[in-house]
Enzyme design. Structure first.
Site, PDB file in Angstrom:
ATOM      1  CB  SER A   1      -7.093  -0.493  -1.555  1.00 44.46           C
ATOM      2  OG  SER A   1      -6.270   0.574  -1.195  1.00 44.46           O
TER       3      SER A   1
ATOM      4  CB  ALA B   1      -2.841  -5.980  -5.600  1.00 41.65           C
ATOM      5  N   GLY B   2      -4.797  -4.165  -3.290  1.00 43.11           N
ATOM      6  CA  GLY B   2      -5.029  -3.376  -3.800  1.00 43.11           C
ATOM      7  C   GLY B   2      -4.430  -1.916  -4.432  1.00 43.11           C
ATOM      8  CG  HIS B   3      -1.554  -2.032  -7.220  1.00 43.52           C
ATOM      9  ND1 HIS B   3      -1.043  -2.219  -8.094  1.00 43.52           N
ATOM     10  CD2 HIS B   3      -2.475  -2.389  -5.361  1.00 43.52           C
ATOM     11  CE1 HIS B   3      -0.260  -3.338  -7.243  1.00 43.52           C
ATOM     12  NE2 HIS B   3      -0.274  -3.713  -5.876  1.00 43.52           N
TER      13      HIS B   3
ATOM     14  CD  GLN C   1       0.869  -8.685  -2.441  1.00 45.00           C
ATOM     15  OE1 GLN C   1       1.524  -9.013  -3.752  1.00 45.00           O
ATOM     16  NE2 GLN C   1      -0.389  -8.530  -2.468  1.00 45.00           N
TER      17      GLN C   1
ATOM     18  CG  ASP D   1      -1.927  -1.173   1.333  1.00 48.45           C
ATOM     19  OD1 ASP D   1      -2.008  -1.573   0.055  1.00 48.45           O
ATOM     20  OD2 ASP D   1      -2.174  -1.593   2.660  1.00 48.45           O
TER      21      ASP D   1
ATOM     22  CE  LYS E   1       2.379  -2.413  -4.375  1.00 52.67           C
ATOM     23  NZ  LYS E   1       2.017  -1.758  -2.957  1.00 52.67           N
TER      24      LYS E   1
HETATM   25  P1  GDP Z   1      -0.945   0.746  -3.514  1.00 50.84           P
HETATM   26  O1  GDP Z   1      -1.454  -0.820  -3.462  1.00 50.84           O
HETATM   27  O2  GDP Z   1       0.586   0.491  -3.421  1.00 50.84           O
HETATM   28  O3  GDP Z   1      -1.666   0.616  -4.753  1.00 50.84           O
HETATM   29  O4  GDP Z   1      -1.669   1.220  -2.435  1.00 50.84           O
HETATM   30  P2  GDP Z   1      -3.296   1.736  -2.130  1.00 50.84           P
HETATM   31  O5  GDP Z   1      -3.394   1.760  -3.491  1.00 50.84           O
HETATM   32  O6  GDP Z   1      -3.204   0.415  -1.580  1.00 50.84           O
HETATM   33  O7  GDP Z   1      -2.620   2.749  -0.846  1.00 50.84           O
HETATM   34  C1  GDP Z   1      -2.427   4.444  -0.892  1.00 50.84           C
HETATM   35  C2  GDP Z   1      -2.930   4.982  -1.003  1.00 50.84           C
HETATM   36  O8  GDP Z   1      -2.604   6.217  -0.754  1.00 50.84           O
HETATM   37  C3  GDP Z   1      -4.848   5.751  -1.754  1.00 50.84           C
HETATM   38  O9  GDP Z   1      -5.394   5.868  -1.107  1.00 50.84           O
HETATM   39  C4  GDP Z   1      -3.451   6.556  -3.141  1.00 50.84           C
HETATM   40  O10 GDP Z   1      -4.946   6.783  -3.516  1.00 50.84           O
HETATM   41  C5  GDP Z   1      -3.582   7.253  -1.956  1.00 50.84           C
HETATM   42  N1  GDP Z   1      -2.114   7.800  -2.347  1.00 50.84           N
HETATM   43  C6  GDP Z   1      -0.864   7.579  -3.150  1.00 50.84           C
HETATM   44  N2  GDP Z   1      -0.119   8.281  -2.790  1.00 50.84           N
HETATM   45  C7  GDP Z   1       0.019   8.947  -2.398  1.00 50.84           C
HETATM   46  C8  GDP Z   1       0.465  10.639  -1.909  1.00 50.84           C
HETATM   47  O11 GDP Z   1       1.378  11.230  -2.122  1.00 50.84           O
HETATM   48  N3  GDP Z   1      -0.522  11.375  -0.799  1.00 50.84           N
HETATM   49  C9  GDP Z   1      -2.034  11.384  -0.351  1.00 50.84           C
HETATM   50  N4  GDP Z   1      -2.239  12.006   0.345  1.00 50.84           N
HETATM   51  N5  GDP Z   1      -2.336  10.095  -1.483  1.00 50.84           N
HETATM   52  C10 GDP Z   1      -1.611   8.937  -1.831  1.00 50.84           C
HETATM   53  P1  IMO Z   2      -0.721  -4.296  -1.989  1.00 50.90           P
HETATM   54  O1  IMO Z   2      -0.260  -4.327  -3.691  1.00 50.90           O
HETATM   55  C1  IMO Z   2      -0.915  -4.611   1.972  1.00 50.90           C
HETATM   56  C2  IMO Z   2      -1.147  -8.684   3.401  1.00 50.90           C
HETATM   57  C3  IMO Z   2      -2.141  -9.494   4.277  1.00 50.90           C
HETATM   58  C4  IMO Z   2      -1.476 -10.313   4.968  1.00 50.90           C
HETATM   59  C5  IMO Z   2      -0.702 -10.821   4.797  1.00 50.90           C
HETATM   60  C6  IMO Z   2      -1.060 -11.657   3.837  1.00 50.90           C
HETATM   61  O2  IMO Z   2      -1.619  -2.975  -2.155  1.00 50.90           O
HETATM   62  O3  IMO Z   2       0.105  -3.014  -1.715  1.00 50.90           O
HETATM   63  P2  IMO Z   2      -2.811 -12.800   1.145  1.00 50.90           P
HETATM   64  O4  IMO Z   2      -4.041 -12.418   1.388  1.00 50.90           O
HETATM   65  O5  IMO Z   2      -1.259 -12.508   0.737  1.00 50.90           O
HETATM   66  O6  IMO Z   2      -2.445 -14.129   2.002  1.00 50.90           O
HETATM   67  O7  IMO Z   2      -2.188 -11.616   3.015  1.00 50.90           O
HETATM   68  O8  IMO Z   2      -0.246  -9.492   3.154  1.00 50.90           O
HETATM   69  N1  IMO Z   2      -1.042  -8.280   2.396  1.00 50.90           N
HETATM   70  C7  IMO Z   2      -1.134  -6.794   2.186  1.00 50.90           C
HETATM   71  N2  IMO Z   2      -0.963  -5.520   2.720  1.00 50.90           N
HETATM   72  N3  IMO Z   2      -0.937  -4.400   0.527  1.00 50.90           N
HETATM   73  C8  IMO Z   2      -1.008  -5.834  -0.538  1.00 50.90           C
HETATM   74  O9  IMO Z   2      -1.169  -5.555  -1.456  1.00 50.90           O
HETATM   75  C9  IMO Z   2      -1.609  -6.684   0.425  1.00 50.90           C
HETATM   76  N4  IMO Z   2      -1.383  -8.305   0.019  1.00 50.90           N
HETATM   77  C10 IMO Z   2      -1.728  -8.733   0.969  1.00 50.90           C
HETATM   78  O10 IMO Z   2      -2.935  -8.133   4.760  1.00 50.90           O
HETATM   79  O11 IMO Z   2      -0.948  -9.695   6.468  1.00 50.90           O
HETATM   80 MG    MG Z   3      -2.708  -1.337  -1.836  1.00 53.85          MG
END
Ligand code: GDP
Ligand code: IMO
Ligand code: MG
Length: 420
Positions: free
Chosen positions: A296, A38-40, A221, A12, A15
């Protein structure tokens, strides 16, 4: 030429946003591991969308998006995601490709994930319950079914054989839930999946590399969730580090050039497991609320803490990071004081190394303290005009890691990013 973008913490890091931002410089965006865990998050014309399995280059009309062999793919989630991106005008039939070697997540994998977590009780991993662990177990156990198998007329026989094996395990766990609705959805979704572009991913991508096209590999991740180098057993089941690009796409190591590592300006983790710099106080709550730190994929509150340079240095080492993107710097705007962890004290001994296991250790983080910048930086568009406290913070990190922070992200929108 292949560049990689991956997370350096526990996931998170942002990415999705950063891949979407960089995608304009590439021809192909490829996912190499993970799956619907994953949740991007991306913002497209002001609207938020969360991608789970589709690469984050999908909103660039002229880019090829590949789901690589290292991914575990849930057809049900994929169908929903395709429908979601189509509502933004994306023609996924034209620019989404899937490797025939990609392993499938079956409904019984999801059931096994749930059953396994319940059986662990207090020691549960905090899995996203998407079936990731069981699907990778079937891959390494040499039982799994792959996307290419869908095109074979014996698929249903193979499916029943594997499902029967899973049922024995589920009975052992005393798993009672009825999964027939998931199975119905699964069979509908594999019909859909069959109609997509299923390719031989390794030839597909190497032909493009040989033609001089530019590839961006998108990690899921983070490095501290890597199955080998993360905080085992509280990890995911794939190699999230740069080495995973080679095995997850069929790319030779010498083809990889830049490894772009993403870190938040602080640190978060979702699910169980060690987190040395975790803040269980008002500052932790502040980071969660200001940073909207809720999963996410699962909506769970994320645990928050200070940046951990010991873990980051370790992540830079195992990935060969060449440049860093620091995200969510704007979330620190209101803080008077910032801290970064520079070493751990374990059993009275100070160390700057990540131990092989952290679960049963009493780790005290040692911090360096900085003045906060205490200014709204969300509209900032140049590093030169940024507050001196922010420059100090970045300079310290650069020196400590010996890898430059090249970009600072100061908001969730695509254009909220500054080159240092
Ligand atoms: P990922 O899994 O690495 O793609 O990250 P996630 O989407 O799960 O979580 C990142 C969160 O931070 C999302 O809600 C993005 O919209 C938000 N985000 C990313 N970059 C920034 C930033 O520079 N500032 C703020 N305020 N939010 C951000
Ligand atoms: P993105 O790509 C944050 C964490 C879960 C758990 C462990 C194992 O959005 O960054 P799994 O479902 O893979 O068996 O879970 O890994 N986890 C993540 N935490 N971001 C993720 O993906 C994750 N994918 C898995 O919360 O602790
Ligand atoms: Mg994520």
């Amino acid at each position: 030429m292949v560049d990689v973008i991956l997370g350096l913490q526990w996931g998170d890091e942002g990415k999705g946003k950063i891949v979407d931002y960089f995608a304009k410089n590439y021809d192909v965006i490829a996912r190499f591991q993970g799956g619907p865990n994953a949740g991007h998050t991306l913002y497209v014309n002001g609207s938020k969308i969360v991608l789970h399995q589709i690469p984050s280059g999908i909103f660039h009309e002229d880019k090829i998006n590949l789901i690589g062999n290292g991914v575990v793919l849930d057809p049900i989630t994929l169908k929903k995601e395709c429908e979601a991106v189509a509502s933004f005008g994306v023609d996924y039939r034209k620019n989404l490709f899937i490797s025939e070697r990609t392993h499938l997540i079956l409904p019984t994998h999801r059931a096994l994930d749930q059953a396994s977590e319940v059986s662990k009780g207090q020691d549960k991993i905090g899995s996203t319950l998407k079936g990731i662990g069981p699907a990778y177990m079937d891959k390494t156990g040499r039982n799994g079914l792959r996307v290419g198998d869908l095109l074979d007329k014996t698929f249903i026989t193979q499916y029943i054989k594997l499902r029967t094996k899973h049922q024995i395990l589920l009975d052992n766990f005393n798993f009672q839930e009825d999964i027939s609705t998931w199975e119905e959805e699964f069979f509908e979704s594999i019909e859909f999946l069959r109609s997509l572009n299923i390719v031989n991913g390794e030839y597909f991508i190497n032909e493009k590399i040989n033609k001089g096209m530019r590839i961006l590999a998108e990690g899921a991740q983070g490095s501290m969730l890597d199955v080998d180098f993360g905080t085992f057993p509280f990890v995911t089941s794939s190699n999230t580090i740069s080495a995973g690009v080679c095995s997850g796409l069929g790319i030779a190591p010498q083809k990889i050039k830049e490894v772009i590592g993403i870190t938040k300006a602080y640190c978060t983790r979702v699910g169980s497991g060690p987190f040395p710099t975790e803040l269980l106080d008002a500052t932790g709550d502040f980071l969660r609320n200001a940073g909207n730190e809720f999963g996410s994929t699962t909506g769970r509150p994320r645990r928050c803490g200070w940046m951990d340079l010991v873990a980051l240095q370790f992540a830079c080492m195992i990935n060969g990071v060449t440049q860093i993107v620091m995200t969510k710097a704007d979330i620190l705007d209101a803080l008077e004081e910032l801290k970064v962890c520079t070493s751990y004290t374990i059993n009275g001994v100070e160390t700057n190394q990540v131990p092989f296991q952290m679960n049963n250790l009493n780790i005290t983080p040692n911090f360096e303290t900085f003045n906060g910048w205490n200014t709204d930086i969300s509209n900032l568009n140049s590093f030169e005009t940024s507050p001196k406290e922010m420059k100090n913070y970045i300079e310290y990190i650069n020196k400590f890691l010996a890898v430059p922070v090249k970009f600072i992200s100061n908001g969730p929108a695509r254009d909220q990013i500054i080159l240092t």
